[in-house]
Motif scaffolding. Structure first.
Motif, mmCIF file in Angstrom:
data_model
loop_
_atom_site.group_PDB
_atom_site.id
_atom_site.type_symbol
_atom_site.label_atom_id
_atom_site.label_comp_id
_atom_site.label_asym_id
_atom_site.label_seq_id
_atom_site.Cartn_x
_atom_site.Cartn_y
_atom_site.Cartn_z
ATOM 1 N N UNK A 90 29.619 43.215 51.807
ATOM 2 C CA UNK A 90 30.785 44.070 51.990
ATOM 3 C C UNK A 90 31.246 44.764 50.737
ATOM 4 N N UNK A 91 30.623 44.402 49.593
ATOM 5 C CA UNK A 91 30.987 45.004 48.308
ATOM 6 C C UNK A 91 32.502 44.921 48.089
ATOM 7 N N UNK A 92 33.047 43.742 48.386
ATOM 8 C CA UNK A 92 34.468 43.510 48.132
ATOM 9 C C UNK A 92 34.606 43.012 46.697
ATOM 10 N N UNK A 93 35.381 43.736 45.900
ATOM 11 C CA UNK A 93 35.432 43.445 44.469
ATOM 12 C C UNK A 93 36.223 42.186 44.142
ATOM 13 N N UNK A 94 37.410 42.052 44.737
ATOM 14 C CA UNK A 94 38.323 40.961 44.373
ATOM 15 C C UNK A 94 38.961 40.407 45.632
ATOM 16 N N UNK B 211 30.467 35.704 40.060
ATOM 17 C CA UNK B 211 31.879 35.433 40.313
ATOM 18 C C UNK B 211 32.626 35.244 39.006
ATOM 19 N N UNK B 212 33.895 35.626 38.995
ATOM 20 C CA UNK B 212 34.762 35.355 37.856
ATOM 21 C C UNK B 212 36.208 35.264 38.327
ATOM 22 N N UNK B 213 37.011 34.487 37.615
ATOM 23 C CA UNK B 213 38.427 34.370 37.956
ATOM 24 C C UNK B 213 39.199 35.565 37.409
ATOM 25 N N UNK B 214 40.242 35.919 38.135
ATOM 26 C CA UNK B 214 41.171 36.974 37.721
ATOM 27 C C UNK B 214 42.511 36.322 37.426
ATOM 28 N N UNK B 215 42.961 36.407 36.168
ATOM 29 C CA UNK B 215 44.226 35.804 35.758
ATOM 30 C C UNK B 215 45.290 36.835 35.402
ATOM 31 N N UNK B 216 44.881 38.081 35.177
ATOM 32 C CA UNK B 216 45.823 39.097 34.733
ATOM 33 C C UNK B 216 45.280 40.482 35.069
ATOM 34 N N UNK C 23 38.637 44.705 35.029
ATOM 35 C CA UNK C 23 37.253 44.433 34.635
ATOM 36 C C UNK C 23 36.418 43.998 35.831
ATOM 37 N N UNK C 24 36.985 43.083 36.658
ATOM 38 C CA UNK C 24 36.251 42.617 37.834
ATOM 39 C C UNK C 24 35.979 43.768 38.799
ATOM 40 N N UNK C 25 36.932 44.680 38.890
ATOM 41 C CA UNK C 25 36.768 45.804 39.793
ATOM 42 C C UNK C 25 35.630 46.719 39.422
ATOM 43 N N UNK C 26 35.300 46.780 38.122
ATOM 44 C CA UNK C 26 34.253 47.695 37.677
ATOM 45 C C UNK C 26 32.979 46.967 37.252
ATOM 46 N N UNK C 27 32.964 45.647 37.407
ATOM 47 C CA UNK C 27 31.778 44.878 37.027
ATOM 48 C C UNK C 27 30.925 44.606 38.264
ATOM 49 N N UNK D 52 30.375 41.612 39.165
ATOM 50 C CA UNK D 52 30.844 40.315 39.670
ATOM 51 C C UNK D 52 32.044 40.502 40.591
ATOM 52 N N UNK D 53 32.267 39.515 41.446
ATOM 53 C CA UNK D 53 33.401 39.521 42.351
ATOM 54 C C UNK D 53 34.530 38.681 41.740
ATOM 55 N N UNK D 54 35.721 39.236 41.722
ATOM 56 C CA UNK D 54 36.870 38.537 41.155
ATOM 57 C C UNK D 54 37.525 37.606 42.157
ATOM 58 N N UNK D 55 37.905 36.431 41.689
ATOM 59 C CA UNK D 55 38.623 35.443 42.502
ATOM 60 C C UNK D 55 40.012 35.252 41.909
#
Length: 402
Positions: free
Chosen positions: A58-62, A104-109, A115-119, A121-124
């Motif tokens: 689905x190419x869902x970023x975050x 995958x990577x965590x999103x804290x801020x 960054x996750x949106x343009x990488x 990897x999918x942000x969690x």
């Protein structure tokens, strides 16, 4: 929806290209109690609505994954069980991210979000929902340290912080008296504001929702709500609540949840036949913990969970976007977002799992939304809110990852 509603022009991009360049964010999904176990491995294509293959398809970023434990009678043992479940889910999510560092990577801020949106990897992003099992502000500090950046006081049932949109008489709630924000709730709002945690008013009572909005120094969100203007359900938000959230600078993320998008008589009949009737119950009995033995309640809950896995079939993508249109027309494109409530009854035909996220972009284009507006709905609105809350908070310096 007519193009004139937004005075827009077509972006000229096909939906696949647009979906690839837009930062896509689902503001609310759940993980089941057995998430990331041998029988439910999210690295594989599972029966769940969220797993790694579906995120990639689905190419869902975050995606915002919610640490949630369902409401049980308010006893010491049940409080301990709820805490155990939340901790178990947190560990399962952390292990999933750790085991997939390239995907995958965590999103804290907000910098993490961008960054996750343009990488690749999918942000969690982590959130918490349902504070019925504690009355200590120190738990909020602990959740923040664990990475939680969105906090919702309520699910089903009132608690020590705020009233729920669905009080439970069997747990001691008075359904004839709408509970608002308690004194402890006011303290919690200040604590969350200081930490830079976004407050989520979904599933709080109308009184509590309006009091939270007034008390908060920051904008708030509703992460998984629909609109009473379409379906008059206690879970949905009234026009007054929608406008109050927007006037504070917040966002209402319209949830793709069939029962809150239309009044499908077939869903009501099937729910009765498959979930309630075998136990001599009716849908108005709600969460019948007080009417069943412990064993039968477990069977009832299993039947409910089984039914919820295919509840998406009772509403369409058009039903979903009709609710999105309603909110956009009422409060403006800058205050509306998207969510699914996957793995907790969410989804509609056409968006039954995260692997079908492209369908939303395609449907929005067909309805006349511009590229700029689609960017806002999918995640740009939330990015700016997250950034603002961080910059205006007392203890959360902008740009500092956990």
């Amino acid at each position: 929806m007519a193009n004139a509603l937004f005075e827009i022009k077509s972006s000229g991009l096909d939906y696949k290209t647009l979906h690839n360049v837009v930062i896509t964010f689902d503001a609310h999904a759940d993980v089941r109690d057995n998430f990331n176990t041998q029988e439910n491995n999210p690295n594989l294509d599972t029966a769940d609505q969220v797993d790694l293959p579906k995120l990639e398809k689905g190419n869902l970023d975050i995606i915002n994954l919610t640490l949630y434990a369902r409401t049980l009678p308010p006893t010491k043992d049940n409080f301990a069980e709820a805490e155990r479940i939340v901790d178990q889910k947190l560990k399962a999510i952390k292990k999933w991210v750790k085991d997939n560092p390239e995907k995958l990577e965590f999103v804290y801020n907000s910098p993490d979000f961008e960054r996750a949106g343009f990488s690749k990897r999918h942000g969690i992003l982590l959130s918490f929902q349902n504070a019925y099992w504690f009355n200590d502000l120190k738990v909020i500090d602990k959740l923040y340290q664990e990475g939680v950046r969105i906090f919702a006081f309520n699910h089903v049932g009132n608690n020590a912080f705020a009233g729920s949109s669905r009080p439970v008489p069997a747990h001691g709630d008075n359904p004839n008296e709408e509970l608002g924000l308690t004194p402890l709730g006011y303290e919690a709002v200040k604590k969350l504001n200081d930490l830079g945690v976004i407050i989520d008013v979904s599933q709080s009572s109308k009184k509590a929702t309006l009091q939270i909005i007034e008390a908060s120094r920051h904008p708030v969100i509703a992460s998984n709500s629909a609109v009473k203007g379409k379906v008059n359900n206690s879970r949905n938000l009234s026009d007054e609540e929608l406008k109050a959230i927007a006037n504070k600078g917040g966002i209402v993320h319209i949830v793709a949840f069939a029962a809150y998008l239309n009044n499908n008589p077939q869903q009501k009949e099937d729910s009765y036949q498959q979930v309630y009737k075998p136990f001599g119950l009716k849908p108005e009995d709600g969460n019948p913990i007080d009417k069943l033995s412990k064993e039968d309640y477990q069977k009832f809950n299993e039947a409910y969970q089984k039914f919820s896995k295919s509840a998406w079939k009772y509403a369409s993508l058009d039903d979903y976007l009709d609710a999105v249109d309603y909110a956009v027309k009422l409060i403006g494109i800058d205050h509306v977002g998207l969510s699914s409530d996957f793995n907790h009854g969410g989804g509609v035909a056409g968006y039954s799992n995260v692997g079908e996220a492209e369908n939303i972009t395609r449907a929005l284009l067909k309805r006349g939304y511009s590229e700029a507006d689609i960017r806002k709905l999918w995640g740009r609105n939330f990015y700016f809110l997250l950034d603002k809350v961080e910059r205006d908070s007392k203890n959360s310096p902008w740009g500092v990852s956990k």
